[in-house]
Design a protein around this motif. Structure first.
Motif, PDB file in Angstrom:
ATOM      1  N   UNK A  10     -11.493 -43.941   0.185  1.00 45.55           N
ATOM      2  CA  UNK A  10     -12.085 -42.606   0.168  1.00 45.55           C
ATOM      3  C   UNK A  10     -13.122 -42.528   1.278  1.00 45.55           C
ATOM      4  N   UNK A  11     -13.503 -41.316   1.715  1.00 49.20           N
ATOM      5  CA  UNK A  11     -14.480 -41.199   2.802  1.00 49.20           C
ATOM      6  C   UNK A  11     -15.794 -41.936   2.561  1.00 49.20           C
ATOM      7  N   UNK A  12     -16.222 -42.050   1.305  1.00 48.24           N
ATOM      8  CA  UNK A  12     -17.468 -42.765   1.015  1.00 48.24           C
ATOM      9  C   UNK A  12     -17.253 -44.240   0.691  1.00 48.24           C
ATOM     10  N   UNK A  13     -15.991 -44.684   0.716  1.00 48.27           N
ATOM     11  CA  UNK A  13     -15.677 -46.084   0.465  1.00 48.27           C
ATOM     12  C   UNK A  13     -15.720 -46.502  -0.987  1.00 48.27           C
ATOM     13  N   UNK A  14     -15.947 -45.566  -1.895  1.00 48.56           N
ATOM     14  CA  UNK A  14     -16.110 -45.909  -3.308  1.00 48.56           C
ATOM     15  C   UNK A  14     -14.788 -46.082  -4.037  1.00 48.56           C
ATOM     16  N   UNK A  15     -13.735 -45.437  -3.525  1.00 46.72           N
ATOM     17  CA  UNK A  15     -12.438 -45.506  -4.183  1.00 46.72           C
ATOM     18  C   UNK A  15     -11.354 -45.920  -3.194  1.00 46.72           C
ATOM     19  N   UNK A  16     -10.258 -46.425  -3.750  1.00 44.33           N
ATOM     20  CA  UNK A  16      -9.068 -46.772  -2.975  1.00 44.33           C
ATOM     21  C   UNK A  16      -7.899 -45.989  -3.549  1.00 44.33           C
ATOM     22  N   UNK A  30     -13.199 -49.126  -5.894  1.00 43.35           N
ATOM     23  CA  UNK A  30     -13.158 -50.102  -4.808  1.00 43.35           C
ATOM     24  C   UNK A  30     -13.956 -51.361  -5.122  1.00 43.35           C
ATOM     25  N   UNK A  31     -14.976 -51.247  -5.948  1.00 41.51           N
ATOM     26  CA  UNK A  31     -15.811 -52.403  -6.256  1.00 41.51           C
ATOM     27  C   UNK A  31     -15.227 -53.262  -7.369  1.00 41.51           C
ATOM     28  N   UNK A  32     -14.789 -52.607  -8.447  1.00 41.34           N
ATOM     29  CA  UNK A  32     -14.318 -53.370  -9.610  1.00 41.34           C
ATOM     30  C   UNK A  32     -12.812 -53.605  -9.601  1.00 41.34           C
ATOM     31  N   UNK A  33     -12.069 -52.791  -8.856  1.00 41.35           N
ATOM     32  CA  UNK A  33     -10.610 -52.891  -8.869  1.00 41.35           C
ATOM     33  C   UNK A  33      -9.973 -52.204 -10.063  1.00 41.35           C
ATOM     34  N   UNK A  34     -10.785 -51.511 -10.856  1.00 38.91           N
ATOM     35  CA  UNK A  34     -10.274 -50.821 -12.041  1.00 38.91           C
ATOM     36  C   UNK A  34      -9.435 -49.609 -11.643  1.00 38.91           C
ATOM     37  N   UNK A  35      -8.303 -49.427 -12.323  1.00 40.66           N
ATOM     38  CA  UNK A  35      -7.475 -48.251 -12.108  1.00 40.66           C
ATOM     39  C   UNK A  35      -8.138 -47.048 -12.776  1.00 40.66           C
ATOM     40  N   UNK A  36      -8.380 -45.982 -12.000  1.00 38.67           N
ATOM     41  CA  UNK A  36      -9.095 -44.815 -12.500  1.00 38.67           C
ATOM     42  C   UNK A  36      -8.147 -43.698 -12.949  1.00 38.67           C
ATOM     43  N   UNK A  37      -7.138 -43.430 -12.143  1.00 35.19           N
ATOM     44  CA  UNK A  37      -6.180 -42.365 -12.458  1.00 35.19           C
ATOM     45  C   UNK A  37      -4.836 -42.668 -11.825  1.00 35.19           C
ATOM     46  N   UNK A  38      -3.776 -42.214 -12.484  1.00 38.75           N
ATOM     47  CA  UNK A  38      -2.422 -42.320 -11.943  1.00 38.75           C
ATOM     48  C   UNK A  38      -1.899 -40.915 -11.685  1.00 38.75           C
ATOM     49  N   UNK A  39      -1.437 -40.666 -10.476  1.00 37.77           N
ATOM     50  CA  UNK A  39      -0.927 -39.358 -10.083  1.00 37.77           C
ATOM     51  C   UNK A  39       0.589 -39.366 -10.231  1.00 37.77           C
ATOM     52  N   UNK A  40       1.070 -38.740 -11.296  1.00 38.17           N
ATOM     53  CA  UNK A  40       2.486 -38.749 -11.634  1.00 38.17           C
ATOM     54  C   UNK A  40       3.082 -37.353 -11.503  1.00 38.17           C
ATOM     55  N   UNK A  41       4.287 -37.277 -10.935  1.00 41.85           N
ATOM     56  CA  UNK A  41       4.931 -35.984 -10.781  1.00 41.85           C
ATOM     57  C   UNK A  41       6.037 -35.969  -9.750  1.00 41.85           C
TER      58      UNK A  41
END
Length: 265
Positions: A10-16, A30-41
């Motif tokens: 992401x532009x701020x480097x916080x997410x991948x 980006x820091x923890x490697x936790x999956x935040x959301x899945x974009x399905x469709x």
């Protein structure tokens, strides 16, 4: 749950953000490697996924011949861009710097410019004789750069849809093309195992990056434009001086092709 084709910060480097053969894109911390959301469709492989410049939205491009716009916060699909010929895949989709437009590249040999608000197709860029592999806006949004399997890249007036320059010199299909952060230089990557730097004014090739021994999948400028990062079928990434074209470092260790290589913002 399948092959990952691209990964970007992401532009701020916080997410991948990743795009996969499993028909989804995913947002990660980006820091923890936790999956935040899945974009399905999507109904087929997701070829690429990018953030909007303000990180509020995501664009995905798919083998199902569409691009989709999503809310980063909720993961909701906001809009589907349909208009490229079926069954040709959409290889890439990006926002203009002002967020007003979207640019897509397709295997149907065209790029299209869309209204980000309405999803209406505003212009179609025609001229390549092979499938398009990528398309990007210039930093000021006034130009578009396309890369194709016809071994050429083309520079366009994004507002009028007119071709300005054709970049000829590679001996293999192009995988991607990019602008330098200041818009002065153009960067292309190819199956011929090289990347090239070109003048955006004249279209002259000013430097060839030699060193990889396999097809190049990606090439990107650093945010300050000083360095270039490439990824290759030879299982390595390489860091280059954008000024001299000298290879500064080789990143080894992968057991398969390096499909995507990017700098942290």
């Amino acid at each position: 749950s399948d092959v990952v084709l691209t990964a970007v910060f992401s532009p701020d480097g916080a997410q991948v953000l990743t795009a996969s053969h499993d028909y989804t894109a995913r947002l990660w911390d980006a820091e923890s490697g936790e999956s935040l959301r899945t974009l399905e469709g999507h109904g087929d492989y997701v070829r690429s996924a990018v953030f909007s410049p303000d990180a509020a939205r995501v664009l995905t491009a798919s083998e199902d011949s569409t691009a989709k716009m999503w809310s980063t916060e909720t993961g909701e699909c906001l809009r589907t861009l349909e208009g490229h010929k079926h069954p040709f895949s959409v290889k890439s989709a990006v926002f203009s710097p002002d967020l007003a437009q979207v640019l897509t590249a397709s295997a149907d040999r065209t790029a299209k410019i869309w209204s980000a608000e309405s999803g209406e197709c505003l212009r179609t860029l025609r001229g390549h004789s092979g499938r398009l592999t990528s398309a990007v806006f210039s930093p000021d949004g006034g130009k578009a750069l396309t890369a194709s399997s016809d071994k050429m890249a083309r520079l366009w007036n994004a507002g009028a849809g007119e071709e300005l320059l054709t970049l000829v010199g590679h001996s293999g299909s192009l995988s991607c093309a990019a602008f330098s952060p200041d818009g002065v230089w153009l960067l292309t990557a190819s199956d011929d195992a090289t990347a090239r730097l070109w003048s955006s004014d004249s279209g002259e090739c000013v430097c060839i990056l030699l060193g990889h021994v396999g097809s190049l999948w990606s090439a990107a400028f650093s945010p300050d434009g000083v360095h270039i990062l490439t990824g290759s079928d030879d299982r390595t990434g390489k860091l280059w001086s954008a000024r001299s074209g000298k290879c500064l470092c080789t990143f080894s260790g992968h057991v398969g092709s390096v499909r995507s290589a990017v700098f942290e913002p």
